[in-house]
Write a protein that holds these residues in place. Structure first.
Motif, PDB file in Angstrom:
ATOM      1  N   TYR A 219       0.730  -6.139   2.837  1.00 25.77           N
ATOM      2  CA  TYR A 219       1.228  -7.505   3.010  1.00 25.77           C
ATOM      3  C   TYR A 219       0.786  -8.135   4.323  1.00 25.77           C
ATOM      4  CZ  TYR A 219       4.133  -7.429  -1.145  1.00 25.77           C
ATOM      5  OH  TYR A 219       4.564  -7.418  -2.446  1.00 25.77           O
ATOM      6  N   ARG A 222      -1.983 -10.298   3.793  1.00 22.26           N
ATOM      7  CA  ARG A 222      -1.728 -11.461   2.942  1.00 22.26           C
ATOM      8  C   ARG A 222      -0.775 -12.467   3.562  1.00 22.26           C
ATOM      9  NH1 ARG A 222      -3.309  -7.372  -0.055  1.00 22.26           N
ATOM     10  NH2 ARG A 222      -4.098  -7.680  -2.173  1.00 22.26           N
ATOM     11  N   PHE A 223      -0.047 -12.087   4.586  1.00 24.46           N
ATOM     12  CA  PHE A 223       0.917 -12.995   5.187  1.00 24.46           C
ATOM     13  C   PHE A 223       0.208 -14.153   5.884  1.00 24.46           C
ATOM     14  CE2 PHE A 223       4.478  -9.633   5.599  1.00 24.46           C
ATOM     15  CZ  PHE A 223       4.961  -9.998   4.357  1.00 24.46           C
ATOM     16  N   ASP A 277       2.174  -9.103  -5.727  1.00 24.27           N
ATOM     17  CA  ASP A 277       1.096  -8.444  -4.992  1.00 24.27           C
ATOM     18  C   ASP A 277       1.069  -6.937  -5.207  1.00 24.27           C
ATOM     19  OD1 ASP A 277       0.168 -10.830  -3.736  1.00 24.27           O
ATOM     20  OD2 ASP A 277       1.883 -10.734  -2.382  1.00 24.27           O
ATOM     21  N   VAL A 361       8.312 -11.022   2.731  1.00 26.33           N
ATOM     22  CA  VAL A 361       7.689 -11.153   1.409  1.00 26.33           C
ATOM     23  C   VAL A 361       8.295 -12.334   0.656  1.00 26.33           C
ATOM     24  CG1 VAL A 361       7.409 -10.038  -0.832  1.00 26.33           C
ATOM     25  CG2 VAL A 361       7.024  -8.731   1.248  1.00 26.33           C
ATOM     26  N   ASP A 364       7.372 -15.660   2.444  1.00 26.32           N
ATOM     27  CA  ASP A 364       5.945 -15.986   2.404  1.00 26.32           C
ATOM     28  C   ASP A 364       5.652 -17.043   1.353  1.00 26.32           C
ATOM     29  OD1 ASP A 364       3.162 -15.334   3.286  1.00 26.32           O
ATOM     30  OD2 ASP A 364       2.964 -14.757   1.177  1.00 26.32           O
TER      31      ASP A 364
END
Length: 746
Positions: A219, A222-223, A277, A361, A364
């Motif tokens: 993550y 991807r953040f 994800d 998460v 986000d």
């Protein structure tokens, strides 16, 4: 344009430094079918012990699958490093692709990582350090503990593991080695064990640490770069510097709070955000079980009964053997100064240390939604220096917070930053744009997070009134700098310009509020320090040392505030007055004036030195019988360091992310070919080839000489200066001509 020589050589040297992380083979063998609970390599697979080779879950070698020592082959840190590299490589590849989509490709399955016993050992070491306060090397882990870890791993893979299991744990806590067996307890003790709230079982914390090791690299790649809480390398200081760098041109601010999501999450919402994800069923089922398993909490009646009972006296607490010491007093006091945005720490059921990551998460999705709104509200103006057609700000780079205000039209744009459940949105344009964005934000939070927001919880504030974020007040100052430029004919013209400067100051009102909450002072308009009785039984040297550490930490916390000198000097005044009242009560001196008269302004002189009854303090200090007393720091404003105005670079990233991205770039074959072509075109030579040329010329032509002879001839200087221009043949001729002369001298 090819890169400069210095930057190119630096990149090559950094590539060599990453040689410990093996690069995947360009043509790997097909993965063998995965076997449950074992890592017996297929004969067709490679027997390499590299990092990337162990990702697929099949390692090198073979042995007894029930023997933990034969399953520990690779370095767990190297395995996690490979997961970080693969996650960031997939994210960067999807971002730089021409498809137009910035969403990274789905990651590989995490079940092979979940089966690696090396990662379970690393998670056990982290949980052991949190439990006991000391690090346990891998070689010091007993064989029985390794067998228990193997049993716990098999239970997780077989879906037999349950969070909160206190009766039949697979792994015992290192501090509960002598705990009684639950099978030998009576029914009353068993009922008390199951209904009394307490710390989670140790095996739960090991599983949480393992899930954090697996999910964090996935993550972090991807953040959004605009979130700064519960993430490595993204501290409140980074958020404050980002605000100073990017929020100067904005007039309207929307400040929101989504902390209810951190207090009571919806398990369905968390799982739905997670499976976007992570498509690994075992990992998702573990997290769903952690969210849905009820936590044992104390009843209201028991809490009220415990509150009514008062102890007649306070016994001195003796820490059990192996229990870590509590935080020192200065650190506990500094934690009391945590801003409102940093006080909310999510703790979701049995998720434990995994809760902050899961909170990011969920939030986000808000970051991605705001990212689309930033593109929607962006309307550049050619007449405005803030963001032209290319979106690049044309302000002064050495003074990034300065924004000129001249020009009939303004660029309309929006920016955003989030710290935990609190966010700040800046709007450049009319207030109507901020109102439209607020309305859309209320609808999004209601539909996605099921949180009811209104205009009162999302106020629109103008920059001139001051906006508080992370206990720092953002306001705007109008400045009139002198602009000098060269006109036609070489004439230098000076004109007065008008601009705005973003001021980031520490809130003195909030600082007083925190001091009052910690019982260091009372009163609002004229704060009066109160004695710090928690340090009553400590020596003067220890008390001053503790408060100096607190002051140093406070000075570092307000490092980027414009009024750093003022607020740190105020903190020093409050702490110095509190200690003076404490010493006056302890040594019966009646007033602070007598304390300052004896101990001086910074309280560095001893207060218990009685003439005629004991040796002088300096003699005792020289003999090592007493501790030296350090005076309090920052007693004068001139002693406080200046604020740090160093601008945050555009596109800033934490150090570990920059290293990862640079490593991924340098391991790319296309990048290596471009660098080699650049070296050939520029006629340069790599440091490795340069050293090889020197060594080869020395071995072929030189002889072993005394140091005096080589110093006299200056052979080292000639060799180093002429090697770049001479080829191998020229070096050989020159070396042969110099041999007779050197032989005569010897």
């Amino acid at each position: 344009m090819p890169p400069p020589r210095r930057a190119l050589l630096t990149s090559l040297l950094r590539l060599r430094s990453f040689s410990s992380i093996a690069y995947p083979h360009p043509h790997p063998h097909p993965p063998a079918p995965l076997r449950r609970h074992q890592f017996v390599a297929d004969p067709t697979t490679s027997t390499s012990r590299g990092v990337i080779g162990g990702i697929g879950g099949v390692g090198a070698g073979s042995g007894n699958p029930l023997d933990p020592t034969q399953l520990l082959r690779d370095d767990p840190v190297a395995i996690t490093a490979s997961l970080w590299v693969s996650s960031f490589r997939a994210a960067s590849a999807s971002t730089t692709s021409g498809s137009g989509s910035c969403t990274p490709a789905p990651p590989q399955s995490l079940t092979p990582f979940l089966s690696r016993l090396e990662l379970w050992v690393l998670a056990y070491q982290k949980a052991y350090a949190d439990e006991t306060g000391s690090y346990l090397p891998r070689s010091s882990i007993p064989a029985s503990t390794l067998a228990s870890l193997l049993t716990l791993r098999n239970a997780v893979l077989d879906a037999r593991f349950r969070f909160g299991n206190r009766l039949t744990p697979f792994l015992q806590s290192p501090r509960a080695a002598n705990a009684p067996d639950p099978a030998t307890l009576s029914k009353r003790k068993l009922r008390a064990l199951l209904t009394t709230p307490g710390p989670p079982p140790f095996q739960d914390r090991v599983v949480q640490e393992l899930l954090l090791l697996l999910l964090e690299p996935v993550y972090e790649a991807r953040f959004s770069p605009k979130s700064f809480a519960f993430r490595p390398g993204r501290s409140p200081h980074a958020a404050i510097r980002t605000i100073r760098r990017s929020f100067a041109p904005y007039l309207w601010y929307i400040k929101g709070d989504l902390s209810p999501l951190l207090h009571s999450p919806d398990p369905a919402l968390v799982v739905s955000a997670l499976i976007r994800d992570v498509r690994d069923k075992k990992v998702v089922d573990l997290i769903r079980s952690a969210l849905l398993t009820p936590v044992v909490t104390a009843s209201d009646e028991a809490a009220a009964k415990k509150k009514k009972t008062k102890r007649k006296y306070q016994k001195k607490k003796v820490l059990p053997e192996g229990e870590p010491k509590p935080d020192p007093y200065w650190l506990q006091t500094f934690f009391g100064f945590a801003p409102e945005e940093a006080q909310t720490q999510p703790d979701w059921g049995h998720c434990g240390v995994l809760s902050p990551l899961l909170a990011n998460v969920c939030l986000d999705e808000l970051d991605k939604w705001i990212k689309e709104k930033i593109k929607e509200f962006y309307k550049p103006s050619k007449l405005d220096v803030v963001g032209g057609d290319d979106g690049i700000e044309q302000g002064n780079t050495s003074w990034p917070e300065f924004v000129p205000t001249s020009g009939p039209d303004k660029t309309r744009k929006v920016d955003y930053i989030r710290y935990g459940g609190h966010f700040l949105i800046g709007v450049r344009g009319p207030r109507a744009d901020a109102a439209v964005l607020r309305k859309q934000l209320v609808e999004f939070c209601d539909q996605r997070f099921r949180i009811k927001l209104d205009n009162e919880s999302l106020p629109i504030e103008h920059i001139t009134k001051g906006v508080m974020f992370l206990d720092h007040v953002l306001c705007r100052r109008v400045v009139y700098p002198t602009l000098r430029y060269t006109a036609t004919g070489g004439k230098i013209i000076s004109e007065k310009g008008v601009g705005t400067l973003l001021s980031v100051t520490a809130s003195l009102k909030q600082c007083i509020k925190q001091f009052r909450k910690l019982e260091f002072l009372k009163g609002d308009r004229e704060p009066d320090p109160q004695p710090c009785f928690r340090m009553f039984h400590a020596t003067q040297a220890h008390t001053n040392s503790q408060m100096n550490k607190l002051l140093l930490t406070m000075a570092e916390w307000y490092r980027y505030a414009d009024n750093r000198k003022k607020v740190v000097n105020f903190c020093s005044y409050i702490i110095r007055g509190s200690l003076a009242k404490l010493y006056a009560a302890k040594y019966k001196l009646r007033s602070r004036a007598k304390v300052y008269k004896i101990a001086s302004r910074n309280l560095s002189r001893p207060l218990k030195d009685k003439k005629g009854q004991s040796p002088e303090y300096h003699n005792l200090l020289r003999m090592g019988l007493v501790d030296s007393i350090d005076g309090l720091q920052y007693t004068r404003m001139s002693m406080v360091p200046d604020p740090d105005y160093a601008p945050l670079p555009s596109g800033w990233r934490p150090d570990h992310e920059k290293i990862l991205l640079e490593y991924i770039k340098l391991t790319d074959q296309q990048t290596l070919e471009e660098q080699r072509n650049c070296i050939r075109e520029e006629g340069l030579i790599t440091p490795q080839d340069y050293i090889s040329l020197l060594v080869w010329g020395y071995k072929k032509n030189a002889v072993l000489l005394p140091s005096k002879v080589s110093d006299a001839q200056g052979s080292t200087e000639d060799l180093g200066s002429d090697t770049d221009e001479l080829d191998e043949k020229e070096l050989g001729n020159e070396g042969n001509q110099s041999f007779p002369k050197l032989a005569e001298m010897s």
